[in-house]
Design a protein around this motif. Structure first.
Motif, short mmCIF file in Angstrom:
data_model
loop_
_atom_site.label_atom_id
_atom_site.label_comp_id
_atom_site.label_asym_id
_atom_site.label_seq_id
_atom_site.Cartn_x
_atom_site.Cartn_y
_atom_site.Cartn_z
N VAL A 93 4.15 -17.43 71.11
CA VAL A 93 4.62 -16.47 70.12
C VAL A 93 6.02 -16.03 70.51
N ALA A 94 6.99 -16.33 69.66
CA ALA A 94 8.38 -15.97 69.94
C ALA A 94 8.69 -14.55 69.51
N GLN A 95 8.12 -14.13 68.38
CA GLN A 95 8.34 -12.77 67.88
C GLN A 95 7.14 -12.36 67.04
N GLY A 96 6.84 -11.05 67.04
CA GLY A 96 5.79 -10.53 66.19
C GLY A 96 4.40 -10.64 66.78
N LEU A 149 7.46 -30.75 68.75
CA LEU A 149 7.55 -29.30 68.80
C LEU A 149 7.81 -28.78 67.40
N TYR A 150 6.91 -27.90 66.95
CA TYR A 150 6.99 -27.30 65.61
C TYR A 150 7.32 -25.82 65.72
N ALA A 151 7.98 -25.30 64.70
CA ALA A 151 8.26 -23.87 64.61
C ALA A 151 7.89 -23.37 63.22
N SER A 152 7.54 -22.08 63.15
CA SER A 152 7.27 -21.46 61.86
C SER A 152 7.62 -19.98 61.94
N VAL A 153 8.13 -19.47 60.83
CA VAL A 153 8.36 -18.03 60.65
C VAL A 153 7.44 -17.57 59.54
N LEU A 154 6.51 -16.66 59.87
CA LEU A 154 5.43 -16.28 58.97
C LEU A 154 5.60 -14.86 58.46
N LEU A 213 -0.22 -11.10 61.78
CA LEU A 213 -0.54 -9.68 61.68
C LEU A 213 0.69 -8.86 61.34
N THR A 214 1.86 -9.37 61.68
CA THR A 214 3.15 -8.83 61.27
C THR A 214 4.01 -10.05 60.90
N GLN A 215 5.25 -9.84 60.51
CA GLN A 215 6.14 -10.99 60.44
C GLN A 215 6.23 -11.58 61.85
N ALA A 216 6.13 -12.88 61.95
CA ALA A 216 6.02 -13.50 63.27
C ALA A 216 6.73 -14.85 63.28
N GLN A 269 4.32 -10.96 70.98
CA GLN A 269 5.51 -11.63 71.50
C GLN A 269 5.37 -11.97 72.98
N GLY A 270 5.61 -13.24 73.31
CA GLY A 270 5.54 -13.71 74.69
C GLY A 270 4.19 -14.26 75.09
N ASP A 271 3.13 -13.94 74.33
CA ASP A 271 1.80 -14.47 74.63
C ASP A 271 1.72 -15.94 74.23
N ALA A 272 0.76 -16.63 74.84
CA ALA A 272 0.58 -18.05 74.55
C ALA A 272 -0.88 -18.43 74.72
N ILE A 273 -1.28 -19.51 74.06
CA ILE A 273 -2.57 -20.14 74.34
C ILE A 273 -2.33 -21.63 74.56
N ARG A 274 -3.13 -22.20 75.48
CA ARG A 274 -3.11 -23.65 75.63
C ARG A 274 -4.47 -24.17 75.19
N MET A 275 -4.45 -25.35 74.56
CA MET A 275 -5.64 -25.87 73.90
C MET A 275 -5.86 -27.32 74.30
#
Length: 242
Positions: free
Chosen positions: A190-193, A165-170, A221-224, A204-210
């Motif tokens: 998407v946790a935030q942004g 599990l990876y995390a990033s703040v962009l 598109l914003t800080q995320a 925020q709250g959206d997801a994709i599965r691949m």
């Protein structure tokens, strides 16, 4: 193959003291099409009001990860652990053969905002365990930071499942990519942004599965803040609502 999961399609429960969105079937929310994904069983986005929380309750045979976004959460368990985790902290609890714990917003004035994640373990009946770690912003800033892995490599948390599990703040307009293994399954939350991921606009709250994909390309598109699960190949767990 990419499948989009919008936050407005998720389960939702507002109990007054708790506002919770469920990515997968949980409690009174049941959707047979969303019982889990690979070994990922639960992602709940919880906002807990000041001074409120979950009293002592029990779990078994689940790897439970709490990812703090905002505020402070007080944890106590039947193993004798007691601590308060804060934004940037991640907690891993192996429920294993059985554990009881409580979780309360440690603040009397501010909300606590978190993601609670449940992963099915590689085997049942493990010895219960607990671990927490702080991941500073610098470790996640415009880069991937490994949060837990089965081996606990790169000084991350250790979980009992073949998952990274990876995390990033962009920052806004920053791009980030990753080469994917087409034989694995991936879940981006998407946790935030707001951001774009492989052509999908997400908030925020959206997801994709691949599945079967070989590359992930993200532009903020914003800080995320975003989480990426690298999972065993997808199967539909034969489980009932939790």
């Amino acid at each position: 193959m990419i499948k989009l999961r919008k936050s407005r399609e998720q389960g939702h429960a507002n109990l007054g003291w708790l506002d919770s969105y469920h990515s997968f079937s949980f409690s009174s929310y049941y959707d047979p099409a969303y019982m889990g994904y690979s070994v990922l069983r639960v992602i709940n986005e919880d906002v807990i009001e000041p001074g409120r929380g979950f009293g002592m309750h029990s779990h078994r045979d689940m790897e439970i990860i709490t990812y703090m976004l905002q505020g402070d959460l007080r944890h106590e368990d039947s193993l004798g652990n007691g601590s308060t985790i804060h934004a940037g902290d991640v907690q891993r609890m192996t429920a294993g053969s059985g554990i009881s714990h409580s979780e309360f917003n440690a603040s009397q004035t501010a909300q606590a905002h978190l993601l609670q994640i449940w992963l099915m373990p590689e085997q049942d009946g493990l010895s219960p365990g607990y671990e927490e770690k702080h991941f500073p912003l610098a470790a996640k800033h415009n880069r991937w930071c490994l949060i837990p892995s089965r081996e606990g490599r790169d000084n991350c948390l250790k979980i009992n499942q073949f998952v990274d599990l990876y995390a990033s703040v962009l920052d806004q307009d920053v791009t980030l990519d990753m080469t994917l293994d087409s034989g694995r399954s991936y879940y981006l939350q998407v946790a935030q942004g707001r951001l774009q991921a492989n052509g999908q606009d997400l908030q925020q709250g959206d997801a994709i599965r691949m599945d079967g994909e070989t590359r992930l390309d993200i532009r903020a598109l914003t800080q995320a803040e975003v989480l990426l699960f690298d999972l065993p190949p997808h199967h539909i767990p034969a489980t009932q609502p939790i």
